[in-house]
Enzyme design. Structure first.
Site, PDB file in Angstrom:
ATOM      1  CG  ASP A  26      -0.416  -0.268   2.499  1.00  0.00           C
ATOM      2  OD1 ASP A  26       0.800  -0.472   2.593  1.00  0.00           O
ATOM      3  OD2 ASP A  26      -1.187  -0.288   3.484  1.00  0.00           O
ATOM      4  CB  CYS A  27       4.172   2.173   1.277  1.00  0.00           C
ATOM      5  SG  CYS A  27       3.706   1.957   3.002  1.00  0.00           S
TER       6      CYS A  27
END
Ligand code: LAN
Length: 728
Positions: free
Chosen positions: A454-455
């Site tokens: 998700d980063c």
């Protein structure tokens, strides 16, 4: 050694112990932050204290009151006028990443046993931090908002003693009382037993086996540790090494005395093997399964006849993995626990004169953060990328990015995002069982260098937003590098359609039956998470809009399967369970963002409708939402005593993603968030925002800026649109 007892420990954490006007946050290299104490006025004059320092130190900023906000957009603008003061010169927003109370013990015990000193000011501020965090009933919890546990209390008690606090200090007397009431240190959970054994105040015989041998088994075995969740295996590597050699500090007066202080019974009369499965009731979150207990019996028998050459080979392999990890991460290692365990291994094997020891000492600073209440150890070496990702998108979506006065700040953010993208695979790649990294964004810094799904998604989105939606923004990240990020994301989808945190799910579900940690849930393997899944699909959707030709079919297929995962993971009540933020408001916001990008809204989708109804049912009379961290522990919505600004923003964003047709709940939420804004544009810190492993809360203090600004700016346009529609 430089551990002279401090003479001047105050009774309360409110008493000043260092001069806060002398502390400075240095931001260097790739967003690395370290705190420095200046020794005299001359140094202070050369390096003036700026708003960024003052804010995190809790000193007044004395900013002028802003013109009162007349609508949500001007409130968002005021918020950003304030938040710009907290942007570092290199373009990112540093932040205090505290919360867990079991990290400083690793820091202080690990430093003590390896002879790595702290500066006097650091020691004083660490003590002050623990004085401030002591529970009113005595002792400490597993995280700052939790009730006292043996884990938190016994370990932090040792920290205080190592740092020089006298056993008769009132806070320690109270902590000791609390510890003994909870049954004493014998019932500390596994990781606590480990740290106490390292310190030589708990017998190694009281630990369940942590055999290093698993590492020399063939990789194809379904339980081989390279298949475990990355945090668990990265801690297990040095832990099994230190267990394998039964590392312990030499006895000294403090240790002899701790053996008396930590236990209500006589230390020398304790039957250690029977302590292995003795876990205090106050601590127990994940009891052992029978399978694990049986396995422990077998492994215990093996320990009494461990085959020396096999153990030697296993220790060698673990040592190599420790060295690889150090070198892959610039000596940050994956996280704070492995950081200190790796240090002990390196100090033991390479010695305290070695380059490895020196580099570990230098990077230990990256985990020390000075807050208003003293000095703590942080959950990672920062949350740099995570924070910049959200505020960048917020600026673009609200339109604040277009305003001339925000231009430099925005371009600064883009430059930082460009710099932070990981450009290569790790140096030791397959041999360290690492997932590819080229093209990914990490959670903190490029040097730490771990891909997080998700980063990477949020980093990619932030760059796409700025580069494509802001007129005149330079294209710092090339098409090829954006495509590298997409390749990473496409390679991370699990067979259930969802996305996990750092890697693909590598091991079978039953490995969770072997969870040995007692205080953490779901740590043995990766799992698919709605939050991570969302960041990936939204990033891919936005990329596809701008570059429709690149791996179009793969992207479409991936999104389709991911949305199916989201459908499947919706709870019957309508929300999604959050694993990294508290809790249902957090994950439901993410899920509805995803659904909106594939056209699923209140009008068109039963999933979105159900979610909106769920959220509306939780809105409070004051217009806000408030959910306790307990939701994450028990898996059900638990109301917080107070309304929370950040959760109110998440819930409101969720309603807007779903295009909730009734403006009223959104207007009420906006009012609540605006009413809590201060004259200088900021918001006060409220309850803790994040969580991990179900049972530990962790702070994201920058969320009170990024999500407020984002929600208010979006709500402004959203409500205007609804009004225009209503007026035909
Ligand atoms: C984090 C922080 C960020 C978080 C998100 C990006 C928010 C999430 O969506 C994916 C997982 C991730 C990267 C994550 C995993 C676990 C971490 C690293 C932490 C919560 C910060 C601290 C925690 C780590 C495990 C703490 C050390 C404790 C152990 C049990 C090893």
């Amino acid at each position: 050694m430089a551990y002279n007892p401090l003479q001047d420990v105050p009774l309360s954490g409110k008493t000043q112990v260092t001069d806060y006007s002398r502390w400075r946050l240095a931001v260097t290299q790739d967003g690395r932050h370290t705190w420095h104490y200046l020794q005299n006025d001359e140094e202070c004059a050369k390096w003036p204290q700026v708003a960024l320092d003052k804010y995190w130190l809790g000193l007044p900023l004395d900013l002028p009151a802003l013109p009162p906000a007349k609508d949500p957009l001007s409130a968002a603008r005021n918020g950003y006028t304030f938040y710009k003061h907290l942007q570092a010169e290199d373009g990112h927003w540093p932040g205090e990443y505290g919360g867990p109370m079991f990290l400083m013990p690793g820091l202080v015990i690990g430093s003590y046993v390896t002879g790595m000193p702290f500066k006097q000011e650091e020691k004083k501020e660490m003590i002050r931090y623990l004085l401030n965090r002591a529970h009113p009933d005595g002792g400490w919890g597993i995280h700052v908002e939790g009730d006292p546990t043996v884990f938190g209390t016994a370990l932090n008690y040792c920290v205080m003693r190592i740092l020089g606090v006298n056993a008769e200090h009132p806070t320690l007397v109270k902590a000791r009382g609390c510890l003994h009431k909870l049954g004493g240190a014998a019932g500390i959970p596994a990781w606590g037993k480990f740290w106490l054994s390292i310190l030589n105040v708990y017998d190694w015989e009281g630990n369940n086996p942590v055999p290093p041998e698993l590492w020399v088994f063939p990789d194809w075995l379904p339980f081989h540790p390279h298949r475990w969740w990355i945090h668990t295996r990265t801690v297990y590597i040095p832990m099994s090494y230190l267990y394998g050699i039964r590392y312990k500090m030499e006895e000294n007066d403090l240790i002899l005395s701790l053996r008396e202080e930590l236990y209500p019974q006589n230390y020398y009369s304790i039957d250690w093997p029977s302590q292995r499965n003795n876990i205090a009731a106050a601590d127990l979150y994940m009891p052992h399964t029978t399978v694990l207990d049986t396995l422990y019996l077998i492994l215990g028998a093996y320990e009494s006849c461990a085959i020396p050459p096999l153990r030697r080979a296993a220790l060698d392999k673990c040592y190599k993995l420790v060295v690889n990890e150090d070198e892959n991460t610039g000596y940050q290692t994956l996280g704070p626990v492995s950081k200190m365990m790796n240090l002990i291994v390196r100090a033991h094997v390479d010695g305290t004169e070695s380059e490895a020891y020196r580099l570990h000492m230098e990077t230990r600073d990256d985990f020390l953060w000075l807050g208003a209440d003293g000095m703590m150890m942080t959950g990672t070496n920062g949350s740099q990328l995570w924070d910049i990702g959200f505020i960048s998108q917020a600026l673009v979506e609200t339109g604040l990015a277009k305003e001339e006065e925000n231009r430099d700040s925005l371009i600064g953010a883009l430059k930082w995002l460009e710099m932070a993208q990981i450009k290569e695979h790790p140096k030791h790649f397959e041999v360290s069982y690492r997932h590819p990294t080229k093209g990914a964004w990490p959670f903190s810094t490029r040097t730490q260098g771990y891909t997080v799904s998700d980063c990477t998604g949020e980093g990619l989105k932030a760059v796409l937003y700025i580069q494509n939606d802001v007129a005149g923004a330079p294209k710092l990240v090339s098409y090829r590098r954006l495509a590298d990020a997409v390749d990473i994301l496409l390679g991370m989808q699990n067979s259930d359609g969802g996305f996990a945190s750092y890697e693909l799910i590598r091991g079978p579900g039953w490995l969770e039956w072997l969870n040995p940690a007692e205080v953490f849930g779901d740590i043995m393997i990766e799992h698919s998470y709605p939050e991570c899944t969302t960041s990936v699909i939204t990033a891919l959707s936005i990329f596809k809009k701008h570059y429709p030709d690149y791996r179009h079919k793969d992207i479409e297929r991936t999104i389709h399967r991911a949305v199916e995962f989201l459908h499947k993971s919706q709870r019957p009540e309508g929300g999604w369970f959050g694993s990294w933020g508290i809790c249902f408001t957090y994950a439901t916001q993410f899920a509805l963002e995803s659904l909106s990008l594939v056209g699923e809204t209140f009008e068109t989708s039963e999933y979105a409708r159900k979610a909106c109804k769920f959220l509306i049912s939780k809105q409070r009379a004051d217009g806000g939402w408030g959910e306790s961290y307990k939701s994450c522990e028990v898996g059900k919505w638990v109301e917080h005593a107070g309304t929370q600004v950040v959760q109110t923003c998440w819930a409101t964003m969720a309603l807007m993603y779903a295009e909730y047709p009734d403006p009223e709940p959104i207007e009420r939420a906006v009012k609540l968030v605006m009413s809590r804004q201060r004259a200088d544009g900021s918001w006060a810190q409220e309850a803790i925002e994040g969580v991990f492993n179900k049972n530990v809360a962790i702070a994201y203090p920058n969320f009170k800026f990024s999500f407020t600004i984002w929600m208010l700016g979006r709500a402004h346009h959203y409500l205007e649109n609804l009004k225009n529609k209503a007026n035909g």
